[in-house]
Motif scaffolding. Structure first.
Motif, PDB file in Angstrom:
ATOM      1  N   GLU A   1     -46.412-103.286-109.666  1.00 23.63           N
ATOM      2  CA  GLU A   1     -45.174-103.599-110.398  1.00 23.63           C
ATOM      3  C   GLU A   1     -45.191-103.080-111.828  1.00 23.63           C
ATOM      4  O   GLU A   1     -44.176-102.600-112.325  1.00 23.63           O
ATOM      5  CB  GLU A   1     -44.907-105.103-110.355  1.00 23.63           C
ATOM      6  CG  GLU A   1     -44.452-105.591-108.981  1.00 23.63           C
ATOM      7  CD  GLU A   1     -43.775-106.946-109.030  1.00 23.63           C
ATOM      8  OE1 GLU A   1     -43.947-107.676-110.022  1.00 23.63           O
ATOM      9  OE2 GLU A   1     -43.062-107.272-108.055  1.00 23.63           O
ATOM     10  N   ARG A   2     -46.323-103.177-112.520  1.00 23.17           N
ATOM     11  CA  ARG A   2     -46.403-102.672-113.892  1.00 23.17           C
ATOM     12  C   ARG A   2     -46.229-101.155-113.934  1.00 23.17           C
ATOM     13  O   ARG A   2     -45.544-100.609-114.802  1.00 23.17           O
ATOM     14  CB  ARG A   2     -47.741-103.064-114.532  1.00 23.17           C
ATOM     15  CG  ARG A   2     -47.857-104.539-114.843  1.00 23.17           C
ATOM     16  CD  ARG A   2     -46.907-104.933-115.947  1.00 23.17           C
ATOM     17  NE  ARG A   2     -46.983-106.360-116.253  1.00 23.17           N
ATOM     18  CZ  ARG A   2     -46.215-106.982-117.119  1.00 23.17           C
ATOM     19  NH1 ARG A   2     -45.280-106.299-117.762  1.00 23.17           N
ATOM     20  NH2 ARG A   2     -46.338-108.272-117.332  1.00 23.17           N
TER      21      ARG A   2
ATOM     22  N   PHE B   1     -42.657-100.372-113.250  1.00 22.85           N
ATOM     23  CA  PHE B   1     -41.827-100.677-114.427  1.00 22.85           C
ATOM     24  C   PHE B   1     -41.811 -99.488-115.386  1.00 22.85           C
ATOM     25  O   PHE B   1     -40.746 -99.066-115.849  1.00 22.85           O
ATOM     26  CB  PHE B   1     -42.354-101.924-115.144  1.00 22.85           C
ATOM     27  CG  PHE B   1     -41.605-102.254-116.401  1.00 22.85           C
ATOM     28  CD1 PHE B   1     -40.432-103.006-116.356  1.00 22.85           C
ATOM     29  CD2 PHE B   1     -42.045-101.792-117.639  1.00 22.85           C
ATOM     30  CE1 PHE B   1     -39.726-103.294-117.520  1.00 22.85           C
ATOM     31  CE2 PHE B   1     -41.344-102.079-118.799  1.00 22.85           C
ATOM     32  CZ  PHE B   1     -40.179-102.832-118.741  1.00 22.85           C
TER      33      PHE B   1
ATOM     34  N   ASN C   1     -40.660-107.000-114.773  1.00 29.82           N
ATOM     35  CA  ASN C   1     -41.361-107.340-116.007  1.00 29.82           C
ATOM     36  C   ASN C   1     -41.802-108.792-116.071  1.00 29.82           C
ATOM     37  O   ASN C   1     -42.477-109.196-117.015  1.00 29.82           O
ATOM     38  CB  ASN C   1     -40.478-107.019-117.221  1.00 29.82           C
ATOM     39  CG  ASN C   1     -41.279-106.971-118.506  1.00 29.82           C
ATOM     40  OD1 ASN C   1     -42.400-106.465-118.519  1.00 29.82           O
ATOM     41  ND2 ASN C   1     -40.724-107.503-119.578  1.00 29.82           N
TER      42      ASN C   1
END
Length: 314
Positions: free
Chosen positions: A24-25, A28, A86
């Motif tokens: 996910e990071r 992002f 986030n």
């Protein structure tokens, strides 16, 4: 199943890419960069097309609207996706989901018809060059553009209105990164077979009819090009049309893959990947395709940069 009929209350949960939390990071950062490039690229195309008098032609009038559509289309879903990536909050309100769904369907439909209008513009320019200023007059361009926005808006209003009229089962977990119609229909606590057929018919009308129109236009263009005696003229025509064809191929290819495959061949994971491509990356590619393959746009960009440099030295 108490509360399943409270379709207009509560929030939805966008599962997005939560099955891969370790990514996910990274997602992002990648999506944020892509979104910023979309904003910069499409805004540049709009400004250059409006500021350079040589680009005040029907082709660039349509291109300006295409860039604005791409800006609006990606903004309808990407900020929410970035917010969800986030943090731990993956929710979206019912109202927010309704707005997102309407904008996504309406703007996507408008782009389908606008690309068909751009194909007609290229057909007239190549096949009827002497009559081009008369046939592609300002009034016709405005009508074609307004018609694209109107047809897309009507389609978005109809499909989103019916989709959101169903009662939804709890938990309201949308296995996608935005409020997409097929994903919402899967949550319905009622038989949706009739609506799915209706949605399929709309996809045929919104996709295959413009695609057929585009193919017919470029078929006539190809016949005209093959009859040209000048190699330079053929090369210039292919260069002008190839940019639009590339955008058409990317946009329609991904949309048809999502909405017109048989149910038995559908996969949520594949849908997410393809949706990410046309929602996140296609709006980045469009200004690159038009600027890198179009000498007029590159010339206008250089002129604007030279003017900015001259002003900075004064």
């Amino acid at each position: 199943m108490d509360g399943t009929n409270e379709s207009t209350q509560g929030n939805f949960i966008l599962l997005g890419f939560s099955d891969r939390p370790h990514l996910e990071r990274i997602l992002f950062v990648v999506i944020l960069i892509a979104y910023l490039l979309t904003l910069v690229g499409n805004t540049t195309i709009i400004l250059v097309s409006r500021l350079d008098p040589h680009l005040h032609t029907p082709m660039y009038f349509f291109l300006t609207h295409l860039s604005f559509l791409d800006l609006s289309f990606t903004t309808s879903s990407i900020p929410q996706l970035l917010y969800n990536l986030n943090g731990h909050d993956k929710t979206i309100s019912y109202t927010g989901c309704a707005i997102q769904l309407f904008l996504f369907l309406g703007l996507g439909g408008s782009e389908c018809f606008l690309l068909a209008a751009m194909a007609y513009d290229r057909y007239v320019a190549v096949c009827h060059p002497l009559r081009y200023p008369i046939l592609m007059n300002q009034k016709l361009c405005l009508h074609m553009t307004a018609g694209s926005w109107l047809l897309g808006g009507v389609d978005g209003l109809m499909q989103s209105g019916v989709t959101l009229s169903f009662p939804y089962c709890h938990p309201r977990e949308i296995n996608h990164f935005f409020c997409e119609a097929p994903s919402l229909v899967r949550l319905a606590c009622t038989d949706t077979m009739i609506f799915e057929f209706f949605m399929y018919v709309c996809c045929v009308l919104m996709l295959l009819i413009p695609v057929s129109f585009i193919l017919a236009s470029y078929g006539l263009i190809l016949i005209t090009v093959l009859r040209m005696h000048s190699a330079a003229a053929r090369k210039k025509t292919f260069a002008t049309c190839s940019s639009h064809l590339a955008v058409v191929g990317v946009f329609y290819g991904t949309i048809i893959f999502i909405y017109m495959r048989p149910k038995s061949y559908r996969s949520v994971a594949h849908d997410k990947i393809v949706s990410a491509f046309y929602t996140i990356f296609t709006p980045v590619l469009n200004p690159l395709i038009y600027s890198l393959r179009n000498s007029e746009v590159k010339g206008a960009l250089r002129k604007c940069m030279d003017q900015c440099a001259a002003l900075s030295h004064d």
